[in-house]
Design a protein around this motif. Structure first.
Motif, PDB file in Angstrom:
ATOM      1  N   LYS A  86       0.832  -1.211   0.000  1.00  0.00           N
ATOM      2  CA  LYS A  86       0.000   0.000   0.000  1.00  0.00           C
ATOM      3  C   LYS A  86       0.865   1.259   0.000  1.00  0.00           C
ATOM      4  O   LYS A  86       0.525   2.252  -0.649  1.00  0.00           O
ATOM      5  N   SER A  90       0.757   4.068  -2.864  1.00  0.00           N
ATOM      6  CA  SER A  90       0.419   5.467  -2.579  1.00  0.00           C
ATOM      7  C   SER A  90       1.322   6.417  -3.375  1.00  0.00           C
ATOM      8  O   SER A  90       0.912   7.533  -3.698  1.00  0.00           O
ATOM      9  N   PRO A  97      -2.431   5.184   1.868  1.00  0.00           N
ATOM     10  CA  PRO A  97      -2.575   3.788   2.312  1.00  0.00           C
ATOM     11  C   PRO A  97      -3.870   3.512   3.085  1.00  0.00           C
ATOM     12  O   PRO A  97      -4.470   2.456   2.924  1.00  0.00           O
ATOM     13  N   GLN A 100      -6.908   2.780   0.788  1.00  0.00           N
ATOM     14  CA  GLN A 100      -6.826   1.644  -0.129  1.00  0.00           C
ATOM     15  C   GLN A 100      -7.398   0.374   0.484  1.00  0.00           C
ATOM     16  O   GLN A 100      -7.277   0.142   1.684  1.00  0.00           O
ATOM     17  N   LEU A 102      -7.034  -3.673  -0.622  1.00  0.00           N
ATOM     18  CA  LEU A 102      -6.390  -4.607  -1.538  1.00  0.00           C
ATOM     19  C   LEU A 102      -7.074  -5.964  -1.439  1.00  0.00           C
ATOM     20  O   LEU A 102      -7.247  -6.498  -0.342  1.00  0.00           O
ATOM     21  N   ASP A 111      -3.218  -5.335   6.467  1.00  0.00           N
ATOM     22  CA  ASP A 111      -1.898  -4.727   6.261  1.00  0.00           C
ATOM     23  C   ASP A 111      -0.757  -5.591   6.786  1.00  0.00           C
ATOM     24  O   ASP A 111       0.354  -5.517   6.282  1.00  0.00           O
ATOM     25  N   LEU A 128      -7.041  -3.255  -6.513  1.00  0.00           N
ATOM     26  CA  LEU A 128      -6.979  -2.075  -5.651  1.00  0.00           C
ATOM     27  C   LEU A 128      -8.289  -1.311  -5.765  1.00  0.00           C
ATOM     28  O   LEU A 128      -8.698  -0.930  -6.856  1.00  0.00           O
TER      29      LEU A 128
END
Length: 156
Positions: A86, A90, A97, A100, A102, A111, A128
């Protein structure tokens, strides 16, 4: 204090009862193979290090990150986390981040999850998306800001 030794590990070839001599370890083969190298995986497991054909870019993979309108190829280490991905994204996209989301294999990834532990390989696709909650906050924030329009100004 008494020290006890297990007979299982201290037997010599002369103590074998069947008349056969124990085969001595072949040290020459051990030297030619080389020393075993170990690595600690992110999950805490100690495993034998794999030999790689790549020497310069060892551990680097290229993944395809797709948005609704475009896709980009990103090179990253396989042992990176989705949070680190992320951060890289960015720099490439306009999303921070925290904005976002994912998705890999149909699931949103946290994360702190590692790419290689989840199964991300060379040329895999990661989707994304913009976080809808953040998107809504942006829209509400823009609506609450005053408009610099002289016809709407109130005189006192």
């Amino acid at each position: 204090m008494i020290k006890l030794r297990s007979m299982r590990f201290s037997r010599s070839s002369s103590k074998l009862g069947n008349g056969h001599k124990a085969t001595p370890p072949i040290e020459k083969d051990c030297r030619s193979i080389g020393e075993i190298q170990w690595e600690l995986r992110p999950g805490g497991m100690l495993v034998q290090k794999r030999k790689s054909n790549q020497s310069a870019g060892e551990g680097m993979i290229t993944i395809i990150v797709s948005t609704m309108s475009q896709s980009q190829e990103i090179s990253i280490e396989a042992t990176s986390t989705f949070g680190e991905l992320k951060m890289i994204l960015s720099l490439v996209t306009s999303f921070e981040p925290r904005e976002q989301r994912l998705l890999f294999k149909g699931k949103e990834r946290d994360d702190d999850e590692y790419l290689h532990m989840v199964g991300v390989r060379e040329k895999d696709k990661v989707l994304l998306l913009e976080d809808p909650a953040i998107k809504e906050k942006k829209l509400l924030g823009l609506r609450d800001q005053p408009i610099n329009n002289p016809s709407r100004a109130i005189s006192v």
